[in-house]
Each structure stands twice: as structure tokens, then as C-alpha cells.
Design a protein around this motif. Structure first.
Motif: not given
Length: 251
Positions: A51-57
Motif C-alpha cells: 500500500v502506497d502511504k506516501f502520496t497522501p502526505w
């Protein structure tokens, strides 16, 4: 200068590796295990997804067609028991590896579904379907074979509030998704703030390896008045190239 022996350096190297793993899990990528058949055949029970958690930052929000992992908005899981080993050593090892992100946690209380509609959209499914978003029918080839688009739960029309999403499982006959929680706060929608990230690849087992792109049906013209992606000013310059690449990988 006298060099340290390998055995003296090993604990330091292990410590650095664990810290890096924890940082990656917290800010970038995390593994999740699929506990049910609600997303079959896209995802099978026991699959491990990244799961990509980076872009929501950087302000990116879920888009229609994304497969997302999100925290229970309240009452969706109904206190289902966690899947833990009866062996205390294995349980402890799983807890440690789950904490640093090297394997899915046994205590996860998260869900995984597909985003069908976002804030501002009107979504509905009458009779045997199809699902419609803002009046346009969705062609959903990812639905579990033999299922109808509405499953056994026609709904709507529902106007999705800003800052929330409407989610459904690909296995419409085995998914207690937004359709079944319309009597709860939010009317079955999920707060964007509950979204942990977007699942972008099935990493394990190798036989199930695949990417999870956004289906073409969500690209049709006039589907919705989608809000443009607008990351906050702070850090936007550094984030845009990465976000652009990740968003292109969905297609």
C-alpha cells in the motif's frame, strides 16, 4: 585504525535496518494481508498487498477505481476476532515484524475496498444494475463472476459528502461495504482521513503477483466533476514528480 569485528557491527546494522523498515512502513509503503473474499477475484484470501502511504502526505486523495485500505469508520467489522497464532513465540514474532512493517499485523482492524465514488458524486444501483456515478453507467469487468453490480443490495441515489468516499467490494455478493452501512453516521461513506493508502501491487504469493491499476471505466468522459489534485504549497515542488509518476502508474 583498528576495524570492529563483524559480530560487533552486526547489532548496529540490524538496528539501522529495523529503523529504516519502520520509517518505510510509517511514511512510504506497508504490507497488508487480505482476510476475506470481499475483493475476489481481484484479491484472494491470504494475498499480501503493498500500500502506497506516501502520496497522501502531499494532499493526494483517493480517486474512483482505486483499491484502498482504510480504518474502520465505526461498526463495519463488528469486533471480529483477530487472526493470531496459538503459539506464543510465533505470536510475539508476528507482533514485532508487523510493527516494523515486514509482515502484516495480526491485530489489523482495517478494510480494503474499491473506491466507486468520491465527494460530490451521486452514486446509485437499481435492480440488477449497473452501478451509475453521476448518471453514467460503469462497465465493471472486475466484478466476481456470477455477481450482479448491485449484488443483493440495490441502493441510492446517494450524494457522497465532500471529504468522503463510497466504497464497494469486487465480490458484490460477499462484501459488507458502503451499501450495508447507510444507517450509520456518514450514510455508508468513509472519511478520506480514514484512508491509509492505495494498494498498488499484489506482492505475495508469487503466483498471484499483479499490479492494481484503475480500470478504464473510470476514465470515461463526463463521469464526474472531479476535484483537481492540488497538494499544499509546502513541499509541493518536491512532491509533484513522485505523485505524477504514481498517478500515471494507476492507468
Amino acid at each position: 585504525m583498528k576495524q570492529r569485528s563483524f559480530w560487533k557491527e552486526l547489532p548496529i546494522l540490524i538496528g539501522i535496518a529495523l529503523i529504516l523498515a519502520l520509517v518505510i512502513k510509517t511514511f512510504f509503503v506497508q504490507a497488508f494481508s487480505i482476510p476475506s473474499g470481499s475483493m475476489e477475484n481481484t484479491l484472494r484470501i491470504g494475498d499480501r498487498v503493498l500500500v502506497d502511504k506516501f502520496t497522501p502526505w502531499f494532499g493526494a486523495e483517493p480517486e474512483r477505481g482505486d483499491v484502498v485500505v482504510f480504518q474502520d469508520p465505526g461498526g463495519w467489522l463488528n469486533d471480529e476476532p483477530t487472526q493470531q497464532s496459538s503459539n506464543s513465540f510465533v505470536r510475539s514474532l508476528q507482533d514485532v515484524l508487523g510493527f516494523i512493517g515486514l509482515m502484516p499485523s495480526a491485530n489489523e482492524k482495517d478494510l480494503i475496498k474499491r473506491v466507486i465514488a468520491v465527494g460530490g458524486d451521486t452514486v446509485e444501483c437499481q435492480g440488477a444494475g449497473p452501478v451509475k456515478v453521476n448518471g453514467l453507467a460503469l462497465n465493471e469487468p472486475y466484478i466476481f463472476p456470477g455477481n450482479t453490480p448491485c449484488g443483493d443490495k440495490p441502493f441510492g441515489p446517494v450524494k457522497v459528502p465532500d471529504g468522503r468516499i463510497w466504497v464497494m467490494g469486487d465480490h458484490r455478493g460477499d462484501s459488507l461495504d458502503s451499501r450495508f452501512h447507510q444507517d450509520q453516521p456518514g450514510g455508508g461513506t468513509v472519511p478520506v482521513g480514514n484512508v491509509i493508502g492505495r494498494a498498488f501491487v499484489v506482492a505475495w504469493p508469487i503466483s498471484d503477483w499483479s499490479t492494481l491499476p484503475v480500470p478504464d471505466t473510470f476514465d470515461q468522459k463526463g463521469l464526474a466533476a472531479a476535484m483537481p489534485f492540488a497538494p499544499p504549497a509546502a513541499g509541493a515542488a518536491a512532491a509533484l514528480p513522485v505523485v505524477w509518476w504514481l498517478r500515471r502508474s494507476r492507468r
